[in-house]
Write a protein that holds these residues in place. Structure first.
Motif, PDB file in Angstrom:
ATOM      1  N   LEU A   1      13.141  58.236  57.913  1.00 20.63           N
ATOM      2  CA  LEU A   1      12.608  59.591  57.763  1.00 20.63           C
ATOM      3  C   LEU A   1      11.208  59.709  58.344  1.00 20.63           C
ATOM      4  CD1 LEU A   1      13.827  60.463  54.140  1.00 20.63           C
ATOM      5  CD2 LEU A   1      14.788  61.243  56.328  1.00 20.63           C
ATOM      6  N   VAL A   2      10.405  58.668  58.175  1.00 22.51           N
ATOM      7  CA  VAL A   2       9.047  58.696  58.730  1.00 22.51           C
ATOM      8  C   VAL A   2       9.101  58.711  60.257  1.00 22.51           C
ATOM      9  CG1 VAL A   2       6.916  57.377  58.977  1.00 22.51           C
ATOM     10  CG2 VAL A   2       7.938  57.665  56.729  1.00 22.51           C
TER      11      VAL A   2
ATOM     12  N   VAL B   1       9.946  62.267  61.270  1.00 22.23           N
ATOM     13  CA  VAL B   1       8.859  63.228  61.076  1.00 22.23           C
ATOM     14  C   VAL B   1       7.730  62.988  62.059  1.00 22.23           C
ATOM     15  CG1 VAL B   1       7.104  64.022  59.452  1.00 22.23           C
ATOM     16  CG2 VAL B   1       9.431  63.610  58.651  1.00 22.23           C
ATOM     17  N   MET B   2       7.431  61.718  62.336  1.00 23.71           N
ATOM     18  CA  MET B   2       6.292  61.374  63.178  1.00 23.71           C
ATOM     19  C   MET B   2       6.628  61.320  64.669  1.00 23.71           C
ATOM     20  SD  MET B   2       4.024  61.285  60.942  1.00 23.71           S
ATOM     21  CE  MET B   2       2.668  60.786  61.991  1.00 23.71           C
TER      22      MET B   2
END
Length: 547
Positions: free
Chosen positions: A350-351, A354-355
């Motif tokens: 997920l990171v 998002v990033m």
């Protein structure tokens, strides 16, 4: 290389003939192949096609690990033994590793579009066969076919990406594929556990049918970057293919099965290693002397490509190693089920998702070498943070380390890929893509084999160190045993003192496990530090992201 030379070499349908000069570090942006001229701005169909290929990439990588949490159920369904069922994974991995480096030649022979569509349809068909397998032998054959087709999907994505996209669009697409790589390598066991619990193990394979057919259809109508060159059949190096299959197949088998059978204590592992060494020597001799080799290793003469493949090798060790260690810690030490484990490890994926836009902006602002240094540094730091595990570590204790690891990975994918592939001429991309992906897969295989081997060594080391201080003659140990015996008296049949000793033994084993996991995580972090030290050797790559 001039445009005219590029067109002429493409028309000849040859890649690095024996009389050609080695690939040199060229600070140029690869131009599109002559077969498919295009405008600077990618069209909507290009985006749709590449995203469809990314979906196929997701399925192929996820299926490596999707059976990991459901082997017991598959074992029961096929009436196999615990030792035999491991071949459900081994067959896929061996076939995948053998196919990946062949993709350069196959894509020139059939064209990138035809190869990808055949691979996607073959992968889908093999998934159906796996779902309806009735014996272990059938399952092994069908999984090998699935892995062979899956191995052809992964490398064919990169030539399309570098041909269809430039500048900021190129960075965006690489970031998207990086997210796909991260997610697909982490959610496999979780998705597999969910499908098996909710339906049956057959759905581990049936779930591929609809997306597999959709991907093949979309790619057929949207992607067309080159034309087939059937004249290559005349110089097809059958001996080279056989030597490569023997070399990589035996290598993959020994790496995957060696830790389970204590390496050279097992005769089959000894034979596989000997055959792999001999086959490897003959394979390297063949590809360096044959006029039309199945794999052109001279691409490694490009310094940036050679270093870029080492960086992706390191990333393979880190990505597959941590994906193996963290869930295993949560299962063995904390007793979590697959769904609980999945909800924790998905933080990394997920990171990265998002990033991803942030990584694209970083790549436009910084030298790619600096960005890769940030990524490797963050990954090493995340290993340091993760290596503070205790027997109570759970979601919140792992949230920050996993998030840092996710951001570190997303800062590694794009610069490592562009350092390795961004300075190669267009007719070298297809061959290079296979080698690039092979090094990542070999990094994962070698890393996992090393990790599993060191697990027993470090576990015994910490057990012996801890047991020295757990002497029943010590007052604190006597007090612990008395408390446990009093607690268990009346709750269990038999001698409560023996049960208390068992509780103490389990506690020592648990703490030895925790220390072992911390050691292995630190070792992975140290490998990324080594990668950091090699970064000054990279020639400054030209950034194409501001175009």
């Amino acid at each position: 290389m001039t445009v005219a030379e590029t067109l002429r070499r493409g028309a000849l349908g040859r890649m690095f003939p024996a009389h050609a000069k080695p690939v040199e570090d060229a600070p140029i942006r690869p131009a599109p192949p002559a077969a498919a001229p295009q405008s600077d701005a990618p069209r909507l169909r290009d985006w749709v096609g590449v995203l469809a290929m990314g979906t196929g990439l997701f399925l192929a990588i996820m299926d490596v690990q999707i059976v990991a949490s459901s082997l017991t159920q598959i074992q029961g369904g096929l009436s196999a033994s615990p030792d035999e069922i491991a071949w459900v994974q081994t067959a896929y991995l061996i076939a995948d590793v053998v196919m990946v480096p062949m993709c350069g030649f196959m894509s020139r022979l059939l064209s990138t579009r035809v190869l990808f569509v055949i691979a996607a349809l073959g992968f889908t068909g093999a998934s159906v066969l796996c779902a309806f397998a009735t014996s272990l032998g059938e399952m092994i054959v069908y999984r090998a076919l699935q892995g062979f087709c899956g191995g052809a999907i992964t490398p064919t994505v990169w030539p399309v990406v570098y041909t269809k996209f430039q500048g900021r669009q190129l960075a965006s697409v690489i970031s998207i594929i990086s997210v796909i790589l991260s997610l697909s390598s982490t959610v496999g066991p979780t998705v597999g556990g969910f499908l098996t619990d909710a339906f049956s193990w057959h759905w581990l394979f049936l779930v591929n049918i609809i997306p597999g057919l959709a991907v093949a259809t979309v790619v057929w109508f949207t992607i067309n970057i080159d034309k087939p060159d059937l004249s290559l059949v005349r110089n097809f190096d059958l001996l080279g293919v056989l030597l490569m299959a023997v070399f990589l197949g035996c290598l993959a088998y020994s790496l995957h099965e060696g830790p389970r059978w204590d390496w050279f204590d097992d005769a089959s592992i000894r034979i596989a290693v000997i055959v792999s060494v001999v086959g490897g020597g003959l394979f390297f001799w063949r590809v360096l002397s044959y006029r039309e080799p199945i794999v052109d290793l001279r691409t490694f003469l490009n310094r940036n490509f050679a270093l870029g493949t080492f960086f992706t090798f390191t990333m393979g060790v880190g990505m597959y190693g941590t994906t193996y260690l963290v869930p295993l810690f949560l299962a063995q030490v904390r007793g979590y089920n697959p769904l609980q484990i999945g909800l924790i490890v998905v933080v990394t994926g997920l990171v990265t998702m998002v990033m991803s836009p942030v990584s694209t902006r970083i790549a436009r602002l910084l030298d790619l070498r600096v960005m890769l240094a940030i990524g490797f540094g963050l990954f090493a730091f995340s290993m340091y943070l993760t290596a503070k595990l205790t027997n109570q570590s759970g979601f919140w204790e792992l949230f920050v380390p996993l998030a840092v690891r996710g951001f570190g990975l997303i800062c590694c994918y794009l610069p490592a890929n562009m350092i390795a592939m961004g300075t190669l001429p267009p007719d070298a991309l297809r061959n290079a893509a296979g080698l690039y992906n092979l090094t990542r897969d070999l990094g994962g295989a070698i890393g996992l084999a090393t990790i599993v081997t060191l697990m027993n060594t470090r576990l015994h080391f910490h057990w012996n160190r801890l047991i020295e201080n757990v002497n029943p003659a010590r007052p604190v140990v006597q007090h612990f045993l008395e408390v446990q015996a009093n607690r268990l008296e009346g709750l269990i049949p038999g001698d409560p003192s023996r049960a208390a000793m068992k509780v103490l033994s389990n506690a020592v084993h648990r703490e030895a496990l925790v220390l072992m996991y911390n050691d292995l995580l630190l070792m992975i972090g140290a490998l990324f530090v080594v990668g950091l030290m090699l970064l000054p050797l990279v020639n400054k790559p030209r950034s194409f992201l501001s175009h």
